[in-house]
Design an enzyme around this catalytic site. Structure first.
Site, mmCIF file in Angstrom:
data_model
loop_
_atom_site.group_PDB
_atom_site.id
_atom_site.type_symbol
_atom_site.label_atom_id
_atom_site.label_comp_id
_atom_site.label_asym_id
_atom_site.label_seq_id
_atom_site.Cartn_x
_atom_site.Cartn_y
_atom_site.Cartn_z
ATOM 1 N N CYS A 2 21.159 -41.536 -40.554
ATOM 2 C CA CYS A 2 19.998 -40.824 -41.064
ATOM 3 C C CYS A 2 19.681 -39.743 -40.050
ATOM 4 O O CYS A 2 19.260 -40.039 -38.929
ATOM 5 C CB CYS A 2 18.809 -41.766 -41.241
ATOM 6 S SG CYS A 2 17.293 -40.907 -41.754
ATOM 7 N N GLU A 101 21.016 -36.851 -47.039
ATOM 8 C CA GLU A 101 22.393 -37.139 -46.636
ATOM 9 C C GLU A 101 23.277 -36.031 -47.196
ATOM 10 O O GLU A 101 22.911 -35.352 -48.170
ATOM 11 C CB GLU A 101 22.863 -38.504 -47.135
ATOM 12 C CG GLU A 101 22.151 -39.696 -46.528
ATOM 13 C CD GLU A 101 22.410 -39.885 -45.037
ATOM 14 O OE1 GLU A 101 23.249 -39.139 -44.477
ATOM 15 O OE2 GLU A 101 21.786 -40.776 -44.445
#
Length: 219
Positions: A2, A101
């Protein structure tokens, strides 16, 4: 991993997490490592703190180690030297309302944003620590725990941040009295039907961009 997330709906922090928000915050459309952002720790009750993203262990000789410790893997967080002590005693909630992402598409990486289906706030499982510089400055910092991607995220990336179920947040936040097995059982992929995703523009690639356009749908 992340590497970027959002906290746009900051006005909901007080009601959602039961913390006092003393100052007016600005929407954060593109939170990046090394930036200082809100986290929630247990200090005789939930408290909102502003910590640097990238955990600096208390024993570190140089704070630059935090640049490499923005994430901790759920599978090994309880045993890694950088995270073990924080996992036992210093766990936190990282408020967010979305994360990004990137998907490889030939020579291009396309960014996607993931949110709850209703756009509401949620909490990543995090760890925190306080490091003291040689000059005496105290630096609070945190890391976000990641796990295997669920079926929604996996076509884009093989890892995702741990999003805690709301009923598990207080268990995670407790500074003591919870065994390792119970804590590790919380570090699982979020259910797929609770999230949605959409492609965004390459504006997110630069952390200097912090505007609503960052989270608009591509095209």
């Amino acid at each position: 991993m992340c590497g970027r997330y959002t906290l746009v709906e900051w006005e909901e922090l007080q009601e959602r997490f039961g913390v006092a928000v003393a100052d007016k915050l600005v929407p954060r459309y593109n939170i990046a490592p090394t930036q200082t952002v809100p986290v929630i720790i247990d200090d005789n009750g939930p408290q909102l703190k502003f910590f640097r993203w990238g955990l600096i262990p208390f024993w570190a000789k140089d704070k630059s180690i935090g640049n490499k410790l923005i994430n901790a893997r759920a599978e090994s967080v309880h045993e890694k030297n950088s995270f073990r002590e924080s996992f036992r005693r210093r766990r936190c909630l990282v408020p967010a309302d979305g994360f990004f992402e990137w998907k490889n598409d030939g020579s291009v990486k396309k960014p996607f944003r993931f949110t709850r289906y209703d756009g509401a706030l949620f909490a990543f499982a995090g760890l925190w620590d306080v490091w003291r510089a040689p000059e005496g400055e105290a630096v609070g910092s945190f890391t976000i725990i990641t796990t295997q991607a669920n079926e929604l995220v996996s076509p884009v990336h093989d890892r995702m941040p741990v999003i805690l179920n709301r009923e598990d947040e207080q268990t995670w936040l407790k500074p003591a009295g919870v065994n390792n097995d119970a804590l590790r059982a919380l570090l699982v992929p979020h259910k797929t039907d609770g999230l949605v995703c959409y492609e965004v523009s390459a504006l997110v690639n630069s952390s200097r961009n912090n505007t609503p356009q960052v989270i608009e749908r591509a095209g």
